[in-house]
Write a protein that holds these residues in place. Structure first.
Motif, PDB file in Angstrom:
ATOM      1  N   ILE A 120       0.841  -1.201   0.000  1.00 62.25           N
ATOM      2  CA  ILE A 120       0.000   0.000   0.000  1.00 62.25           C
ATOM      3  C   ILE A 120       0.876   1.251   0.000  1.00 62.25           C
ATOM      4  O   ILE A 120       0.624   2.205  -0.740  1.00 62.25           O
ATOM      5  N   SER A 123       2.408   1.789  -3.376  1.00 59.64           N
ATOM      6  CA  SER A 123       1.396   2.268  -4.312  1.00 59.64           C
ATOM      7  C   SER A 123       1.140   3.760  -4.117  1.00 59.64           C
ATOM      8  O   SER A 123       1.013   4.521  -5.083  1.00 59.64           O
ATOM      9  N   ILE A 124       1.066   4.182  -2.854  1.00 58.87           N
ATOM     10  CA  ILE A 124       0.859   5.608  -2.554  1.00 58.87           C
ATOM     11  C   ILE A 124       2.021   6.430  -3.080  1.00 58.87           C
ATOM     12  O   ILE A 124       1.835   7.497  -3.678  1.00 58.87           O
ATOM     13  N   ARG A 141      -8.683   8.109  -5.158  1.00 57.44           N
ATOM     14  CA  ARG A 141      -8.018   6.818  -4.970  1.00 57.44           C
ATOM     15  C   ARG A 141      -6.843   6.957  -4.007  1.00 57.44           C
ATOM     16  O   ARG A 141      -6.593   6.070  -3.172  1.00 57.44           O
ATOM     17  N   GLU A 145      -6.313   5.001  -0.431  1.00 55.25           N
ATOM     18  CA  GLU A 145      -5.134   4.210  -0.083  1.00 55.25           C
ATOM     19  C   GLU A 145      -4.473   4.735   1.198  1.00 55.25           C
ATOM     20  O   GLU A 145      -3.989   3.940   2.018  1.00 55.25           O
ATOM     21  N   SER A 148      -6.447   3.434   4.014  1.00 51.93           N
ATOM     22  CA  SER A 148      -6.158   2.013   4.232  1.00 51.93           C
ATOM     23  C   SER A 148      -4.824   1.830   4.954  1.00 51.93           C
ATOM     24  O   SER A 148      -4.696   0.980   5.856  1.00 51.93           O
TER      25      SER A 148
END
Length: 262
Positions: A120, A123-124, A141, A145, A148
């Motif tokens: 995660i 991805s961020i 999005r 994230e 999350s």
């Protein structure tokens, strides 16, 4: 030497009240100048903005020092440019920022690892690199994230503990380095020696210095509440109170002679 928070705050207010409009106009001038240079694009803008911030800080330090000496600093005293002082302040602040950056980065890495949230976080990171401010779908999005990642970290006791320890260490260092600007400008010490001097002197009265910092933050908050215009007075009062506290702890010797020369 011992620190009296009450004396520092009284000295700060008295020094500001001696020449209030000089300080107010200087802070206003520095703010306007900083706003203008922020329009400079790219890396050049970052450099110019940093130089303006350093120059303004040195100016306020000088005005506070002269005021505590019983003098009435003029606008010319505050806008005076001194390259060596600006460089000393920059190099010491850069070292402090680097130290805090290493601590925060290490803590974040360990917290993410402990929460098993590496994918995660990665991805961020990549999403932030290529995000367009006008692409609201991508922004949503990204926020999802981030949410999350936050939930994953807060769900891990180890991650929370690591972040709390890092926060305590960062606060401890920040309080010890409250007078870094004055040590950098007044004393001819190297970058590491400047930070070491802060630790050596302040840690003996760490809680008292923390109390002073808390009162100064309250003054800044009151300035913000007053529609922001109160900051024109709050910032000089805080700087003058810091100068008084510095002289209580470190003495009033000015080895560089920049602050006392006119």
């Amino acid at each position: 030497m011992s620190l009296s928070v009450g004396t520092a705050l009284r000295d700060g207010w008295t020094t500001f009240r001696r020449t209030p409009w000089t300080f107010v106009f200087f802070v206003l001038f520095a703010f306007v100048l900083s706003t203008v240079v922020d329009l400079v694009p790219g890396f050049a803008g970052v450099i110019v903005s940093t130089l303006v911030e350093l120059w303004a800080t040195v100016g306020l330090i000088r005005g506070a020092w002269l005021g505590l000496n019983g003098q009435r600093p003029s606008f010319g005293d505050l806008i005076k440019i001194n390259g060596p002082d600006i460089w000393r302040l920059f190099s010491r602040q850069f070292l402090l920022t680097l130290l805090l950056g290493v601590i925060s980065t290490t803590a974040a890495f360990v917290a993410v690892k402990a929460a098993d949230a590496g994918e995660i976080a990665q991805s961020i990171f990549w999403r932030v690199q290529g995000i367009e401010p006008s692409n609201f779908e991508e922004i949503n999005r990204l926020f999802t994230e981030i949410q999350s990642l936050s939930i994953a970290i807060l769900s891990s006791p180890v991650s929370v503990l690591v972040l709390l320890i890092a926060a305590v260490i960062a606060i401890y260092i920040q309080v010890n380095q409250l007078f870094l600007g004055f040590v950098a400008v007044v004393r001819s010490l190297g970058p590491i020696a400047t930070l070491r001097e802060g630790f050596r002197i302040v840690q003996r009265q760490w809680w008292t210095v923390l109390a002073l910092l808390a009162m100064q933050l309250l003054i800044i908050l009151v300035g913000l509440i007053a529609f922001g215009f109160g900051l024109l007075a709050a910032i000089p009062v805080v700087m003058c109170s810091t100068a008084s506290a510095y002289r209580q702890l470190f003495g009033d010797d000015d080895s560089t002679r920049f602050l006392t020369s006119r």
